[in-house]
Motif scaffolding. Sequence first.
Motif, PDB file in Angstrom:
ATOM      1  N   LEU A  15      -3.348   9.477   2.399  1.00  0.00           N
ATOM      2  CA  LEU A  15      -3.091   9.276   3.819  1.00  0.00           C
ATOM      3  C   LEU A  15      -1.988   8.449   3.752  1.00  0.00           C
ATOM      4  N   ARG A  16      -1.064   8.514   4.828  1.00  0.00           N
ATOM      5  CA  ARG A  16       0.054   7.645   4.793  1.00  0.00           C
ATOM      6  C   ARG A  16      -0.294   6.045   4.925  1.00  0.00           C
ATOM      7  N   PRO A  17       0.134   5.169   4.558  1.00  0.00           N
ATOM      8  CA  PRO A  17      -0.276   3.868   4.785  1.00  0.00           C
ATOM      9  C   PRO A  17      -0.115   3.306   6.232  1.00  0.00           C
TER      10      PRO A  17
ATOM     11  N   GLY B  61      -0.551  13.164   5.955  1.00  0.00           N
ATOM     12  CA  GLY B  61      -0.438  13.297   4.585  1.00  0.00           C
ATOM     13  C   GLY B  61      -1.753  13.473   3.703  1.00  0.00           C
ATOM     14  N   GLY B  62      -2.809  13.377   4.443  1.00  0.00           N
ATOM     15  CA  GLY B  62      -4.166  13.066   4.059  1.00  0.00           C
ATOM     16  C   GLY B  62      -4.645  14.482   3.407  1.00  0.00           C
TER      17      GLY B  62
ATOM     18  N   ALA C 110       0.927  -1.198  -0.101  1.00  0.00           N
ATOM     19  CA  ALA C 110      -0.021  -0.089   0.124  1.00  0.00           C
ATOM     20  C   ALA C 110       0.825   1.435   0.035  1.00  0.00           C
ATOM     21  N   ARG C 111       0.588   2.350  -0.867  1.00  0.00           N
ATOM     22  CA  ARG C 111       1.185   3.431  -0.895  1.00  0.00           C
ATOM     23  C   ARG C 111       0.312   4.503  -0.065  1.00  0.00           C
ATOM     24  N   SER C 112      -0.910   4.047  -0.105  1.00  0.00           N
ATOM     25  CA  SER C 112      -1.820   5.464   0.475  1.00  0.00           C
ATOM     26  C   SER C 112      -3.044   4.876   0.757  1.00  0.00           C
TER      27      SER C 112
END
Length: 184
Positions: free
Chosen positions: A99-101, A116-117, A74-76
Motif C-alpha cells: 500500500l502507498r505510505p 497500490g495494495g 516508509a516506502r509501503s
Amino acid sequence: MRLACGIVLWAAVAALAECKSGGGEVMSPRGVVIESLTVTSPIFAPGAAVPVDFTCDGADRSPPLTLSAPPANARSLAIVVDDPDGPGGTFTHWIVYNLRPDTLSIAEAADLGTSGGISGTNDFKRLGYSGPCPPKFEEHRYRFRVVALDALIHPEPPATREAIDAAMNGHVIGQGSLVGVYSH
C-alpha cells in the motif's frame, strides 16, 4: 493400540497445522527502532466487538480504518488481520501489502488496489478480506495490524502469510494494531 493412537494424534496435529498461518514476528532493519503507529476504526473501539456486518455472519466487508502517519522513510504499508485464538494457532483473515505510505484511511469494503495494495492469500485460501468467524460459542480476538516498511516487498508466489512475513522481515520500521473481539 498405542501406535494407532499416536498416528491419529500426529494426523490431527498435521491437519491443524495446515489451517493456520505463521503469525511470526517480523523484524526491523538492523539498528532501527520500530516506530509506533495508531490504528483506529469509527465502528468499534479497542477491545470492543467487531460489528456483525464485518464478519462471516453479516456482509463480510472490511471495516473502515484510520492510520496515523508512518515514519517519513516508509516506502509501503501492509495490513494483516488475524485471529491469534484460532484452534490451530494464528489464523489470517486478510493480508494486503505494498500500500502507498500516504494511505491514512481505508474506507469500508475498500478496493485497496487503488492505493497500490496487493492482496495476499488468507487462511480461507482466498484473496481479500474474510471477516471474523470463530467457532460457535467462542469469543476470539481479531488483530487489525498495520506495518510500515522501508521497501516495497515481493513475496514468493503464492503470496501466503508465511511468504509475506518472510518478505517483510528486515524491513519493518513502524507498526500498530487495533484489536476487536467477536463471537457468534
